[in-house]
Design a protein around this motif. Structure first.
Motif, PDB file in Angstrom:
ATOM      1  N   ILE A 123       0.869  -1.637   0.158  1.00 54.78           N
ATOM      2  CA  ILE A 123      -0.152   0.210   0.102  1.00 54.78           C
ATOM      3  C   ILE A 123       0.381   1.335  -0.160  1.00 54.78           C
ATOM      4  O   ILE A 123       1.883   1.480   1.275  1.00 54.78           O
ATOM      5  CB  ILE A 123      -1.020  -0.161   1.352  1.00 54.78           C
ATOM      6  N   LYS A 124       1.117   2.293  -0.915  1.00 54.07           N
ATOM      7  CA  LYS A 124       1.512   2.950  -0.620  1.00 54.07           C
ATOM      8  C   LYS A 124       0.664   4.458  -1.203  1.00 54.07           C
ATOM      9  O   LYS A 124       1.444   5.645  -1.082  1.00 54.07           O
ATOM     10  CB  LYS A 124       1.967   3.145  -2.326  1.00 54.07           C
ATOM     11  N   THR A 125      -0.701   4.215  -1.632  1.00 52.72           N
ATOM     12  CA  THR A 125      -1.016   5.717  -1.379  1.00 52.72           C
ATOM     13  C   THR A 125      -2.488   5.406  -0.650  1.00 52.72           C
ATOM     14  O   THR A 125      -2.569   4.420  -0.686  1.00 52.72           O
ATOM     15  CB  THR A 125      -1.820   6.082  -2.973  1.00 52.72           C
ATOM     16  N   LEU A 126      -3.675   6.239   0.033  1.00 49.34           N
ATOM     17  CA  LEU A 126      -4.573   6.292   0.233  1.00 49.34           C
ATOM     18  C   LEU A 126      -6.133   5.745  -1.184  1.00 49.34           C
ATOM     19  O   LEU A 126      -6.580   3.953  -0.421  1.00 49.34           O
ATOM     20  CB  LEU A 126      -5.703   7.935   0.124  1.00 49.34           C
ATOM     21  N   LEU A 201       2.091   6.269   5.547  1.00 50.37           N
ATOM     22  CA  LEU A 201       1.887   7.592   3.854  1.00 50.37           C
ATOM     23  C   LEU A 201       1.926   8.226   3.415  1.00 50.37           C
ATOM     24  O   LEU A 201       1.646   9.328   4.554  1.00 50.37           O
ATOM     25  CB  LEU A 201       0.348   6.711   3.593  1.00 50.37           C
ATOM     26  N   GLU A 202       2.380   8.340   2.315  1.00 47.78           N
ATOM     27  CA  GLU A 202       2.799  10.381   2.393  1.00 47.78           C
ATOM     28  C   GLU A 202       1.794  11.190   2.359  1.00 47.78           C
ATOM     29  O   GLU A 202       1.402  12.833   2.519  1.00 47.78           O
ATOM     30  CB  GLU A 202       3.131  10.976   1.135  1.00 47.78           C
ATOM     31  N   GLU A 203       0.897  10.784   1.284  1.00 41.52           N
ATOM     32  CA  GLU A 203      -0.884  11.567   1.748  1.00 41.52           C
ATOM     33  C   GLU A 203      -1.205  11.635   2.585  1.00 41.52           C
ATOM     34  O   GLU A 203      -1.727  10.477   3.480  1.00 41.52           O
ATOM     35  CB  GLU A 203      -1.561  10.781   0.945  1.00 41.52           C
ATOM     36  N   THR A 204      -1.760  13.231   3.062  1.00 48.05           N
ATOM     37  CA  THR A 204      -2.238  13.075   5.062  1.00 48.05           C
ATOM     38  C   THR A 204      -3.647  13.767   4.857  1.00 48.05           C
ATOM     39  O   THR A 204      -4.533  14.417   3.302  1.00 48.05           O
ATOM     40  CB  THR A 204      -1.883  14.134   4.994  1.00 48.05           C
ATOM     41  N   LEU A 205      -4.802  13.182   5.651  1.00 49.49           N
ATOM     42  CA  LEU A 205      -5.506  13.431   5.182  1.00 49.49           C
ATOM     43  C   LEU A 205      -6.199  14.514   5.931  1.00 49.49           C
ATOM     44  O   LEU A 205      -7.343  15.574   5.317  1.00 49.49           O
ATOM     45  CB  LEU A 205      -6.257  12.951   6.593  1.00 49.49           C
ATOM     46  N   SER A 206      -5.147  15.765   6.910  1.00 49.75           N
ATOM     47  CA  SER A 206      -5.769  16.475   7.303  1.00 49.75           C
ATOM     48  C   SER A 206      -4.374  17.530   7.907  1.00 49.75           C
ATOM     49  O   SER A 206      -3.963  16.491   8.908  1.00 49.75           O
ATOM     50  CB  SER A 206      -6.606  16.880   8.010  1.00 49.75           C
ATOM     51  N   PRO A 207      -4.002  18.502   7.546  1.00 54.36           N
ATOM     52  CA  PRO A 207      -3.127  19.010   8.294  1.00 54.36           C
ATOM     53  C   PRO A 207      -3.688  19.559   9.881  1.00 54.36           C
ATOM     54  O   PRO A 207      -4.656  19.606   9.798  1.00 54.36           O
ATOM     55  CB  PRO A 207      -2.271  20.427   7.966  1.00 54.36           C
ATOM     56  N   GLU A 208      -2.628  20.289  11.188  1.00 51.23           N
ATOM     57  CA  GLU A 208      -3.737  20.211  12.366  1.00 51.23           C
ATOM     58  C   GLU A 208      -2.422  20.949  12.838  1.00 51.23           C
ATOM     59  O   GLU A 208      -1.451  20.958  12.464  1.00 51.23           O
ATOM     60  CB  GLU A 208      -4.311  19.470  12.850  1.00 51.23           C
TER      61      GLU A 208
END
Length: 255
Positions: A123-126, A201-208
């Protein structure tokens, strides 16, 4: 006689106030005690962590007794509202909705919600998690982020709720689930300390951002903590504590 009674009543009131002030000398910090490196139990069952070290220094300077109170994270806002704790200080994400209900300090760390997977999962991406099972801590910012990422959540086969991230990561390791949505800071620390064969994973769901939350009725205490953190930033103690836990000064106070 009335004057004597009035004087006695006055003395009793003063004693009562003094007693209340003495009881009020405690600073009760509400936390999830399985949330490394912010707040968790070490091998000797002591509550330790980055937030705990910061709170120890803050309360020492304010002349308060620190009490670390583990709470049900899904009931954290109620614990604060009813006065059972003085603050929520445990890698607590500052969302717009939460800021309407609580009085936050300024942000002291930046973070993001990410997905942790096994290194050998492919698994590499969302998008690769389409049709997979993903775990998340109930009542957490990770769960909020997952709810907001509607398309991503809809692509999943199942979302499994856990009481804490440690259990979720254990289930990931034994392949009961395919990923865990959690805080980046916590994920990196758990992978490093546990020497787990996981990747983020490099993709994030949300910065916070992390902040310390108080009741809106307790803004004075919030202000005192904020001012103390700023003083710690100026004299270098904040940077010293941050480097101890993260290897570099990633704190945001005073920057």
């Amino acid at each position: 006689m009335k004057k004597i009674i009035a004087v006695l009543c006055g003395l009793m009131a003063c004693l009562s106030m003094a007693s209340a002030a003495k009881k009020g000398n405690k600073f009760v910090l509400g936390l999830d005690d399985s949330f490394p490196p912010m707040g968790y139990r070490d091998a000797d069952n002591n509550i330790v962590g980055y937030d705990i070290d910061l709170a120890k220094e803050v309360t020492k300077r304010l002349g308060l007794e620190l009490v670390c109170q583990p709470i049900d994270w899904s009931a954290k806002e109620m614990e604060l509202k009813t006065g059972k704790i003085d603050c929520i200080w445990n890698g607590f994400t500052m969302t717009e909705e939460r800021q309407k209900k609580m009085a936050f300090t300024s942000a002291y760390l930046e973070n993001a919600q990410v997905v942790v997977v096994r290194a050998d999962s492919g698994i590499k991406t969302l998008a690769d998690l389409n049709g997979k099972k993903v775990g998340v801590q109930a009542g957490s910012s990770a769960q909020d982020a997952l709810e907001e990422a509607k398309d991503f959540k809809a692509s999943l086969k199942e979302v499994v709720e856990f009481q804490e991230n440690v259990t979720a990561l254990n289930d990931l390791e034994i392949k009961s689930i395919d990923g865990v949505v959690m805080d980046l800071i916590v994920a990196n620390y758990c992978i490093q300390q546990g020497k787990k064969d996981f990747v983020v994973l490099e993709e994030t769901l949300s910065p916070e951002k992390y902040g310390i939350a108080f009741s809106k009725k307790n803004r004075k205490l919030r202000d005192s903590v904020q001012q103390t953190l700023e003083a710690m930033a100026k004299d270098g103690i904040l940077a010293e504590i941050t480097k101890k836990w993260f290897g570099s000064d990633i704190s945001k106070i005073g920057k």
